[in-house]
Design a protein around this motif. Structure first.
Motif, PDB file in Angstrom:
ATOM      1  N   UNK A   1       0.829  -1.208   0.000  1.00  0.00           N
ATOM      2  CA  UNK A   1       0.000   0.000   0.000  1.00  0.00           C
ATOM      3  C   UNK A   1       0.859   1.252   0.000  1.00  0.00           C
ATOM      4  N   UNK A   2       0.250   2.351  -0.408  1.00  0.00           N
ATOM      5  CA  UNK A   2       0.881   3.654  -0.321  1.00  0.00           C
ATOM      6  C   UNK A   2       2.013   3.891  -1.290  1.00  0.00           C
ATOM      7  N   UNK A   3       2.006   3.173  -2.441  1.00  0.00           N
ATOM      8  CA  UNK A   3       3.090   3.405  -3.406  1.00  0.00           C
ATOM      9  C   UNK A   3       2.877   4.750  -4.093  1.00  0.00           C
ATOM     10  N   UNK A   4       3.957   5.419  -4.383  1.00  0.00           N
ATOM     11  CA  UNK A   4       3.910   6.703  -5.071  1.00  0.00           C
ATOM     12  C   UNK A   4       4.542   6.537  -6.449  1.00  0.00           C
ATOM     13  N   UNK A   5       3.679   6.607  -7.466  1.00  0.00           N
ATOM     14  CA  UNK A   5       4.143   6.412  -8.838  1.00  0.00           C
ATOM     15  C   UNK A   5       4.959   7.625  -9.276  1.00  0.00           C
ATOM     16  N   UNK A   6       6.151   7.373  -9.778  1.00  0.00           N
ATOM     17  CA  UNK A   6       7.048   8.454 -10.211  1.00  0.00           C
ATOM     18  C   UNK A   6       8.065   7.862 -11.179  1.00  0.00           C
ATOM     19  N   UNK A   7       8.790   8.719 -11.893  1.00  0.00           N
ATOM     20  CA  UNK A   7       9.875   8.197 -12.740  1.00  0.00           C
ATOM     21  C   UNK A   7      10.950   7.536 -11.892  1.00  0.00           C
ATOM     22  N   UNK A   8      11.590   6.537 -12.445  1.00  0.00           N
ATOM     23  CA  UNK A   8      12.655   5.835 -11.733  1.00  0.00           C
ATOM     24  C   UNK A   8      13.909   6.698 -11.666  1.00  0.00           C
ATOM     25  N   UNK A   9      14.754   6.450 -10.675  1.00  0.00           N
ATOM     26  CA  UNK A   9      16.034   7.177 -10.625  1.00  0.00           C
ATOM     27  C   UNK A   9      16.892   6.820 -11.844  1.00  0.00           C
ATOM     28  N   UNK A  10      17.863   7.679 -12.107  1.00  0.00           N
ATOM     29  CA  UNK A  10      18.667   7.515 -13.316  1.00  0.00           C
ATOM     30  C   UNK A  10      19.377   6.166 -13.371  1.00  0.00           C
ATOM     31  N   UNK A  11      19.926   5.714 -12.240  1.00  0.00           N
ATOM     32  CA  UNK A  11      20.686   4.459 -12.270  1.00  0.00           C
ATOM     33  C   UNK A  11      19.808   3.296 -12.718  1.00  0.00           C
ATOM     34  N   UNK A  12      18.540   3.298 -12.309  1.00  0.00           N
ATOM     35  CA  UNK A  12      17.637   2.223 -12.694  1.00  0.00           C
ATOM     36  C   UNK A  12      17.264   2.345 -14.173  1.00  0.00           C
ATOM     37  N   UNK A  13      17.002   3.569 -14.613  1.00  0.00           N
ATOM     38  CA  UNK A  13      16.700   3.778 -16.035  1.00  0.00           C
ATOM     39  C   UNK A  13      17.855   3.321 -16.913  1.00  0.00           C
ATOM     40  N   UNK A  14      19.068   3.692 -16.513  1.00  0.00           N
ATOM     41  CA  UNK A  14      20.240   3.359 -17.330  1.00  0.00           C
ATOM     42  C   UNK A  14      20.419   1.846 -17.448  1.00  0.00           C
ATOM     43  N   UNK A  15      20.182   1.147 -16.356  1.00  0.00           N
ATOM     44  CA  UNK A  15      20.355  -0.305 -16.406  1.00  0.00           C
ATOM     45  C   UNK A  15      19.285  -0.968 -17.273  1.00  0.00           C
ATOM     46  N   UNK A  16      18.060  -0.493 -17.179  1.00  0.00           N
ATOM     47  CA  UNK A  16      17.001  -1.035 -18.033  1.00  0.00           C
ATOM     48  C   UNK A  16      17.279  -0.740 -19.497  1.00  0.00           C
TER      49      UNK A  16
ATOM     50  N   UNK B   1      -6.839  -4.003 -17.971  1.00  0.00           N
ATOM     51  CA  UNK B   1      -7.802  -3.538 -16.970  1.00  0.00           C
ATOM     52  C   UNK B   1      -7.184  -3.338 -15.598  1.00  0.00           C
ATOM     53  N   UNK B   2      -6.092  -4.051 -15.320  1.00  0.00           N
ATOM     54  CA  UNK B   2      -5.518  -4.002 -13.964  1.00  0.00           C
ATOM     55  C   UNK B   2      -4.096  -3.465 -13.968  1.00  0.00           C
ATOM     56  N   UNK B   3      -3.686  -2.753 -15.022  1.00  0.00           N
ATOM     57  CA  UNK B   3      -2.309  -2.273 -15.101  1.00  0.00           C
ATOM     58  C   UNK B   3      -2.060  -1.113 -14.139  1.00  0.00           C
ATOM     59  N   UNK B   4      -0.827  -0.965 -13.746  1.00  0.00           N
ATOM     60  CA  UNK B   4      -0.399   0.132 -12.876  1.00  0.00           C
ATOM     61  C   UNK B   4      -0.272   1.393 -13.712  1.00  0.00           C
ATOM     62  N   UNK B   5      -0.870   2.491 -13.234  1.00  0.00           N
ATOM     63  CA  UNK B   5      -0.766   3.763 -13.942  1.00  0.00           C
ATOM     64  C   UNK B   5      -0.439   4.880 -12.949  1.00  0.00           C
ATOM     65  N   UNK B   6      -0.518   6.118 -13.409  1.00  0.00           N
ATOM     66  CA  UNK B   6      -0.138   7.257 -12.561  1.00  0.00           C
ATOM     67  C   UNK B   6      -1.038   7.441 -11.352  1.00  0.00           C
ATOM     68  N   UNK B   7      -2.239   6.861 -11.382  1.00  0.00           N
ATOM     69  CA  UNK B   7      -3.192   7.024 -10.276  1.00  0.00           C
ATOM     70  C   UNK B   7      -3.151   5.862  -9.290  1.00  0.00           C
ATOM     71  N   UNK B   8      -2.285   4.898  -9.514  1.00  0.00           N
ATOM     72  CA  UNK B   8      -2.210   3.723  -8.638  1.00  0.00           C
ATOM     73  C   UNK B   8      -1.658   4.108  -7.265  1.00  0.00           C
ATOM     74  N   UNK B   9      -2.303   3.593  -6.223  1.00  0.00           N
ATOM     75  CA  UNK B   9      -1.839   3.849  -4.864  1.00  0.00           C
ATOM     76  C   UNK B   9      -1.482   2.581  -4.119  1.00  0.00           C
TER      77      UNK B   9
ATOM     78  N   UNK C   1      12.473  -0.476 -22.017  1.00  0.00           N
ATOM     79  CA  UNK C   1      12.046   0.921 -21.903  1.00  0.00           C
ATOM     80  C   UNK C   1      11.552   1.215 -20.488  1.00  0.00           C
ATOM     81  N   UNK C   2      12.109   2.225 -19.813  1.00  0.00           N
ATOM     82  CA  UNK C   2      11.607   2.605 -18.488  1.00  0.00           C
ATOM     83  C   UNK C   2      10.179   3.149 -18.590  1.00  0.00           C
ATOM     84  N   UNK C   3       9.345   2.811 -17.590  1.00  0.00           N
ATOM     85  CA  UNK C   3       7.943   3.262 -17.590  1.00  0.00           C
ATOM     86  C   UNK C   3       7.660   4.082 -16.336  1.00  0.00           C
ATOM     87  N   UNK C   4       7.679   3.457 -15.193  1.00  0.00           N
ATOM     88  CA  UNK C   4       7.582   4.150 -13.904  1.00  0.00           C
ATOM     89  C   UNK C   4       8.273   3.296 -12.856  1.00  0.00           C
ATOM     90  N   UNK C   5       8.399   3.841 -11.652  1.00  0.00           N
ATOM     91  CA  UNK C   5       9.222   3.160 -10.650  1.00  0.00           C
ATOM     92  C   UNK C   5       8.710   1.764 -10.294  1.00  0.00           C
TER      93      UNK C   5
END
Length: 826
Positions: free
Chosen positions: A224-239, A344-352, A245-249
């Motif tokens: 619970x209580x996840x905050x959807x945001x862009x991933x940090x650079x190190x994680x993006x670079x590794x992906x 129907x059940x994907x994680x998006x910007x409004x997911x908590x 393709x990076x999507x969200x954290x």
């Protein structure tokens, strides 16, 4: 598998160049397909600080900038970006720098009269984006001008693109590659730290697996209580280094674990799961959620039912089949298990709140499910090869810890369903040093040729994580316990021997031939096939080879799981393919195709699949080019007798006598110009002219002829010794004696039957029988025809006299009268 060298160095010490590492991995069986050096994209690019920006005096869209790069004096750079301004840190390509992304080497220049010594770069010019709106501005403060920009942009890395074999599922992960490198170099593996998670279970989440053989384990974790945001650079670079393709954290963490541990994970939006599971009435569902913070939810695993549908994350609505394994929420499909999640059940910007899935699926089940939908994913690729069953919990805990760190998630509870077999009780594999020497042979030592020693075997397998226990009473013999992540490919003694050879180094083995060698030879069947090929080529036919997979038309054997609809059945005959080749050849302006094929055909009866070799041919063009000269450049259509003569020539070369019987059973052939071929009283095949209707449909001339023979039966009828080892038989040097024989015969009496009777009655002296005349009409009794034959009598040891020939010829005449009631005309 794309391997980031920086990431790999966190897991294992590497004290060699990327090229040397790639060579070692290639020799060990992981071929280096490409070495991508990201450092070259920004070699010579440094951090610069724009200390002054002014408008270009001669251009409205250009700026003149003073840029500090840590040198004695700031650089004067003309920049066309709209977002350039003073007091920002930017990447600067200095004079002499080569930028491979845009194929440009920097040199001093003038732009509209203003000197420019360098370039302020965008991410496009550094190969990090396809299109950029302006120059890149570093978000970090207090950077030092003149420092290398590559560590700030993830360009201080080298990527090794490795080809992994299908049996090495563990090599589709960074941990697996690190273990391999450690075994090859003697370094020590540093696995990621796993944070323990003590989670409670409650009734809000349950797991229901209907088929434990299809899903051996399933872990569902509520966070619970996840905050959807862009991933940090190190994680993006590794992906990005791995081609993802990076999507969200949240989504990026699941992909990161897949790459790190080889364990696919999936994150569901919990509220969306509850809506799908609870009610088709969305208004009622939202009202329910407004008054309840938790809702009972059962995640299930089952096979799809008829007429079920699911819209996957790629926006495709899929009609599910019985082979599809589903993840359900209160029995309603929400994902294709082990392949792809549902939209129907994907994680998006409004997911908590999310439900994190970590599961083990059967490789065969996932392979069938993936192929049934023509859908492959990174997850299905790993499940199909087999995921490490022992480290499922470790991968799940690692993901939870990263979600806590990067998304502020709070794990609440966890539900587990476990049906795994205890691999600890798996029997050890006996390994003998003598067998290793027998299989692998001698090796090149530093100063001599020798054999792999027991200590070397123990060191190699120990480096792979195996546990070796000496067998009491047996010299240089061990019982080997294989680590869990290698259970799927190390199952027998020969597998362990292969690992010893692989890590010892294939380049270190002696390349000597065995002491005793035997000459190779062709089997009788293959030798006869070659002879038949030579005979068919000798009569002017060209061999063709076609796919055994064809488009189904009715009588073919259909495949249960084809790759393409056009190739979804096994062919039942060769004639169809030859007709297609003939039509294609003619449509390309190459004229008629005189061809043959010797290949396998298939049939099915009462669920039993049968296969046999068949010989088929098609004829319809000039066998020789003389017709063009004789007929003024126009070809001569092949007659039925021309085609039959070609086939007779083939049979003559093989030393068999074939009987022709009229038939009309083959719908593709002319009803009155088709013969069934019989050999030794059994059907051999069929020969005839193409049916006029089929010729019209395929836009062909009527003068096209086809044959197909059962090669297996022909093989049993042939004199194998005479075919494989021909023996010379001398020709008779004495002249033959001709006799003509004419008579009236019934219309339903075939020439083949008459010829057969003549040859039998004539015995060894009768060498040749040929029909040279047929007449129907005036002076011929009704229901009969007049036939005339030429008979040749010849002996090998003498010239025949009238006294030798006349009795035999009279016997032939009497036989025809007695057997067929013919009326002799002379």
């Amino acid at each position: 598998m794309r391997v980031s060298l920086n990431w790999l160095k966190e897991l294992v010490d590497i004290n060699m160049s990327p090229v040397e590492l790639g060579k070692i991995l290639t020799i060990a069986g992981f071929e280096l397909e490409e070495l991508i050096d990201l450092r070259a994209n920004a070699d010579g690019v440094v951090v610069g600080k724009v200390i002054e920006r002014s408008q270009h005096p001669n251009a409205d869209k250009l700026s003149v900038c003073k840029v500090d790069i840590g040198a004695d004096e700031p650089l004067n750079i003309v920049c066309g970006a709209s977002n350039v301004k003073a007091d920002i840190f930017v990447p600067v390509a200095t004079v002499g720098t080569y930028l491979p992304a845009i194929d440009l080497k920097l040199k001093p220049t003038k732009l509209r009269g203003e000197p420019s010594r360098g370039m302020i770069c965008s991410l496009t010019e550094l190969g990090l984006e396809k299109e950029s709106e302006g120059i890149h501005i570093f978000k970090e403060e207090n950077l030092t001008p003149g420092d290398d920009v590559r560590p700030l942009l993830g360009l201080n890395d080298v990527i090794l693109d490795l080809a992994t074999t299908a049996n090495r599922a563990d090599a589709l992960s960074m941990v697996g590659i690190a273990r391999e490198v450690a075994a090859l170099t003697g370094a020590k593996v540093r696995l990621p730290v796993i944070k323990e998670q003590n989670l409670a279970t409650d009734s809000s989440l349950a797991i229901d697996i209907q088929d434990p053989a299809a899903c051996m384990a399933y872990i569902g974790t509520v966070i619970e209580g996840v905050k959807i945001a862009p991933s940090p650079d190190w994680l993006k670079w590794r992906l990005e280094a791995a081609g993802t393709r990076p999507i969200n954290n949240v989504v990026d963490v699941t992909n990161y674990i897949l790459l790190e541990w080889g364990q696919p994970l999936h994150a569901f939006d919990r509220e969306k799961l509850q809506r799908v599971a609870g009610s088709n009435d969305l208004t009622a569902a939202f009202e329910w959620e407004a008054s309840h913070s938790k809702r009972a939810l059962t995640l299930g695993v089952r096979f799809a039912k008829t007429e079920e549908k699911l819209k996957t994350l790629d926006k495709q609505e899929r009609n599910l089949v019985k082979d599809n394994l589903l993840i359900t929420a209160n029995d309603k499909p929400v994902a294709l298990g082990g392949v792809m999640g549902g939209e129907e059940t994907e994680v998006d910007d409004h997911t908590g709140n999310i439900v994190l899935e970590a599961a083990l699926f059967d490789p065969v089940v996932i392979r069938r499910s993936s192929r049934a939908q023509s859908l492959r994913s990174e997850a299905s690729t790993r499940y199909e090869r087999g995921v490490n069953q022992v480290e499922l919990e470790s991968a799940c805990k690692r993901a939870i810890a990263l979600l806590q760190e990067l998304a502020s998630g709070n794990p609440i509870n966890q539900a587990i369903s476990n049906h795994r077999v205890d691999h600890a009780s798996r029997n050890a594999i006996e390994l003998r040093l003598s067998r290793i020497h027998q299989i692998l042979g001698a090796v090149n030592k530093e100063d001599k040729i020798g054999y792999i020693e027991a200590s070397e075997v123990e060191a190699i397998l120990g480096a792979l994580g195996c546990n070796l226990e000496p067998v009491a009473g047996k010299n240089n013999t061990w019982l080997v316990k294989v680590p869990p992540y290698r259970y799927r490919d190390l199952e027998r003694e020969i597998d362990l021997i292969e690992e010893v050879a692989r890590l010892y180094g294939y380049d270190r083995f002696c390349d000597t031939l065995p002491d005793k060698t035997e000459p190779g030879y062709l089997s009788t069947e293959y030798a006869i096939k070659n002879k038949l090929r030579a005979v068919l080529r000798g009569v002017g036919l060209t061999e063709v080879v076609q796919y055994s997979l064809v488009k189904p038309t009715g009588k073919e054997v259909k495949l249960a799981n084809p790759l393409f609809a056009e190739y979804s059945a096994l062919r039942a005959d060769l004639i169809s393919g030859l007709l297609d080749a003939f039509v294609y050849n003619q449509s390309q302006g190459n004229g008629a195709l005189n061809a043959f094929e010797i290949e396998r055909v298939f049939s099915q009866s009462e669920e039993q699949l049968k296969e046999r070799d068949s010989v088929a041919g098609i004829m319809g063009g000039n066998i020789t080019s003389t017709g063009l000269w004789v007929n003024g450049g126009k070809g001569t259509p092949m007659t039925w007798y021309d085609a039959k003569g070609i086939l007779e020539n083939v049979f003559g070369n093989l030393g068999v006598s074939v009987e022709y019987r009229p038939t009309s059973d083959e719908s593709r052939l002319h009803p009155v110009r088709t013969a069934e071929l019989w050999l030794q009283g059994k059907p051999l095949g069929i020969f005839g002219q193409i049916h006029p209707q089929l010729a019209q449909q395929r836009d062909l001339n009527n003068e096209v002829y086809l044959f197909e023979l059962d090669f297996g039966f022909l093989l049993t009828a042939l004199d194998r010794d005479a075919i494989t080892t021909p023996k010379f038989k001398s020709y008779s040097t004495y002249p033959g004696s001709d006799r003509d024989l004419a008579f009236f015969a019934p219309l339903d009496l075939s020439v083949a039957e008459i010829t057969k009777a003549m040859n039998k009655a004539g015995g060894k002296l009768l060498q040749q029988v040929e029909v040279f005349d047929e007449y129907k009409g005036k002076n011929v009794p009704e229901g009969q025809r007049s036939l005339a034959f030429n008979l040749v009598y010849q002996a090998r040891d003498r010239t025949l006299t009238e006294q030798d020939v006349d009795p035999v010829h009279q016997k032939v005449r009497d036989t025809l009268v007695k057997k067929f009631d013919v009326t002799l005309r002379s």
